[in-house]
Design an enzyme around this catalytic site. Structure first.
Site, PDB file in Angstrom:
ATOM      1  N   LYS A  42     -10.574   0.219  -1.100  1.00 19.51           N
ATOM      2  CA  LYS A  42      -9.990   1.566  -0.968  1.00 19.51           C
ATOM      3  C   LYS A  42      -8.509   1.528  -1.348  1.00 19.51           C
ATOM      4  O   LYS A  42      -7.909   0.443  -1.406  1.00 19.51           O
ATOM      5  CB  LYS A  42     -10.170   2.061   0.476  1.00 19.51           C
ATOM      6  N   ARG A 141     -12.345   7.187  16.109  1.00 20.35           N
ATOM      7  CA  ARG A 141     -11.834   7.640  14.812  1.00 20.35           C
ATOM      8  C   ARG A 141     -12.974   8.250  14.020  1.00 20.35           C
ATOM      9  O   ARG A 141     -13.121   9.462  13.973  1.00 20.35           O
ATOM     10  CB  ARG A 141     -11.160   6.481  14.067  1.00 20.35           C
ATOM     11  N   TYR A 263      25.032   3.459   1.090  1.00 19.70           N
ATOM     12  CA  TYR A 263      25.083   4.775   1.730  1.00 19.70           C
ATOM     13  C   TYR A 263      25.430   4.652   3.210  1.00 19.70           C
ATOM     14  O   TYR A 263      24.870   3.815   3.920  1.00 19.70           O
ATOM     15  CB  TYR A 263      23.736   5.486   1.606  1.00 19.70           C
ATOM     16  N   MET A 311      17.203   4.465  -3.290  1.00 21.21           N
ATOM     17  CA  MET A 311      15.961   4.819  -3.986  1.00 21.21           C
ATOM     18  C   MET A 311      15.598   3.790  -5.051  1.00 21.21           C
ATOM     19  O   MET A 311      14.450   3.367  -5.161  1.00 21.21           O
ATOM     20  CB  MET A 311      16.095   6.203  -4.641  1.00 21.21           C
TER      21      MET A 311
HETATM   22  C1  LIG Z   1     -10.080  -0.446   5.899  1.00 22.43           C
HETATM   23  C2  LIG Z   1     -11.351  -0.788   6.570  1.00 22.43           C
HETATM   24  C3  LIG Z   1     -11.864  -2.089   6.534  1.00 22.43           C
HETATM   25  C4  LIG Z   1     -11.078  -3.261   5.974  1.00 22.43           C
HETATM   26  O1  LIG Z   1     -10.094  -3.641   6.912  1.00 22.43           O
HETATM   27  P1  LIG Z   1      -9.184  -4.944   6.717  1.00 22.43           P
HETATM   28  O2  LIG Z   1      -8.494  -5.084   8.015  1.00 22.43           O
HETATM   29  O3  LIG Z   1      -8.259  -4.653   5.595  1.00 22.43           O
HETATM   30  O4  LIG Z   1     -10.095  -6.082   6.399  1.00 22.43           O
HETATM   31  C5  LIG Z   1     -13.120  -2.319   7.047  1.00 22.43           C
HETATM   32  N1  LIG Z   1     -13.837  -1.318   7.612  1.00 22.43           N
HETATM   33  C6  LIG Z   1     -13.372  -0.055   7.692  1.00 22.43           C
HETATM   34  C7  LIG Z   1     -14.197   0.993   8.339  1.00 22.43           C
HETATM   35  C8  LIG Z   1     -12.114   0.255   7.194  1.00 22.43           C
HETATM   36  O5  LIG Z   1     -11.633   1.492   7.304  1.00 22.43           O
END
Ligand SMILES: *Cc1c(COP(=O)(O)O)cnc(C)c1O
Length: 379
Positions: A42, A141, A263, A311
């Site tokens: 992802k 979640r 800054y 930046m």
């Molecule tokens: C992002 C995610 C993972 C991977 O998690 P890592 O800690 O990066 O290995 C696995 N399962 C779900 C449901 C996730 O959202």
């Protein structure tokens, strides 16, 4: 080897070691065997390019790939052979059902509503559709509440309309091995999965892969550890770094004691000092929270960040270096052998995940390929 053509015109260069990535895949796969290992790709493979990363992992034996959004799955699909399954963690958004059913992409059903909509599409198409089902075991979640999942398990019509290929849940505290929530979630997951007797199971992320074998089930879903992030807070880390980030020195100056830097003049030189300005900043994903806290490295010296992160640039206190040791155009290490992504993340008050996924678009990127891939290309 790395192809660095073009790095001369960039303020920073990012090198991604695909051989280390594949080694991490092998290390993790061996660790969870006989469970299979899935890659979580992802957010464009945590910023490293899903189109580059996923085919390497397929070649290394990976057959299951998780993205967050349907649109990410659509982009990834042409990069992978049909034998790869692409799962969408965020599930089935209203309006995307038909497109999802027509593509070779499998949603993770996270609610009763999603399950019912997937079932409806399956009926309207007159065929059974593949899916994963996520249950919430305590993170609150995504996922069905336990009672909802048990209801679905007892629903024979759902069972014939939807071909459940995975039952999964997600750990809230896998990066803290001793946390009591891990055992509690494990127990809840086992109890729920019993209602889906022949469906493969998945609970572990990277942290979970380093918990005991009882957490591994049939499929572990690892993201950050593939990309070189430490899977948990433990000292021992068998994971190889994948990312090297360097920035170029733009300018050097000597300043008298009492001079302010950057800054807000938040850094004030206590002694006559030498300051180097490097060509990366928060627009490149280096958090402002590194101001006066983080560091970069050159020739074995830790060079503290002096003042705020701008930046497009960062100022370093390089007084410790010998006169002439550093010159404009030299490359300074931000992530590499001297400073891991986890160290940089800690200095910034964040986690490696956020550093990786924030890596900017202005870097010159080079990919060091696996031997297998470059041979395949040459053939
Ligand atoms: C992002 C995610 C993972 C991977 O998690 P890592 O800690 O990066 O290995 C696995 N399962 C779900 C449901 C996730 O959202």
């Amino acid at each position: 080897m790395f192809d660095d053509d073009g790095s001369a015109i960039a303020g920073g260069r990012l090198r991604i070691d695909l051989r280390a990535l594949v080694e991490n895949y092998s290390t993790l796969a061996a660790r969870v065997a006989p469970a299979h290992l899935a890659a979580v790709v992802k957010a464009n493979a945590y910023g490293l390019s899903a189109a580059r990363v996923a085919p390497e992992l397929f070649e290394a034996g990976c057959r299951n790939f998780f993205v967050a959004h349907f649109v990410e799955a659509l982009e990834l699909r042409p990069c992978l052979p049909d034998a790869a399954t692409i799962w969408v963690l965020n599930g089935l958004m209203p309006g995307s059902e038909t497109a999802c059913a027509r593509s070779d992409i499998v949603p993770v059903l996270n609610s009763l509503d999603q399950a019912r909509r997937w079932q409806e599409i399956a009926r309207s198409l007159g065929r059974s559709l593949r899916a994963a089902l996520q249950v919430d075991t305590g993170m609150s979640r995504l996922g069905l509440a336990p009672q909802e999942a048990i209801g679905l398990a007892a629903d024979a019509r759902f069972g014939s309309d939807v071909s459940l290929e995975l039952i999964m849940s997600h750990l809230a505290c896998a990066d803290t091995p001793d946390h009591p929530a891990n055992a509690a979630q494990l127990a809840r997951f086992e109890a729920l999965a019993k209602h889906f007797p022949n469906v493969p199971r998945s609970l572990a992320n990277s942290g979970g892969a380093f918990l005991t074998a009882g957490f591994h089930f049939d499929l572990a879903r690892t993201g950050v550890a593939l990309y070189g992030g430490a899977p948990d807070d433990a000292a021992e880390n068998p994971i190889r770094p994948v990312v090297t980030l360097e920035a170029r020195v733009i300018q050097l100056r000597n300043i008298p004691a009492g001079s302010g830097v950057g800054y807000g003049l938040s850094f004030s030189a206590e002694r006559p000092s030498r300051v180097a300005t490097i060509g990366v900043g928060y627009a490149d994903g280096l958090p402002r929270s590194l101001g006066n806290r983080g560091a970069a490295w050159f020739n074995g010296h830790r060079l503290p960040i002096a003042g705020r992160v701008s930046m497009d640039s960062i100022t370093l206190d390089v007084t410790e270096l010998a006169e002439g040791e550093l010159a404009p155009g030299d490359w300074i290490e931000l992530i590499g052998p001297n400073q891991s992504i986890d160290t940089l993340a800690r200095d910034a008050g964040t986690i490696s995940y956020e550093i990786l996924t924030s890596l900017g678009a202005r870097y010159h990127r080079s990919y060091c390929e696996t031997v297998g891939a470059s041979e395949a290309r040459a053939a």
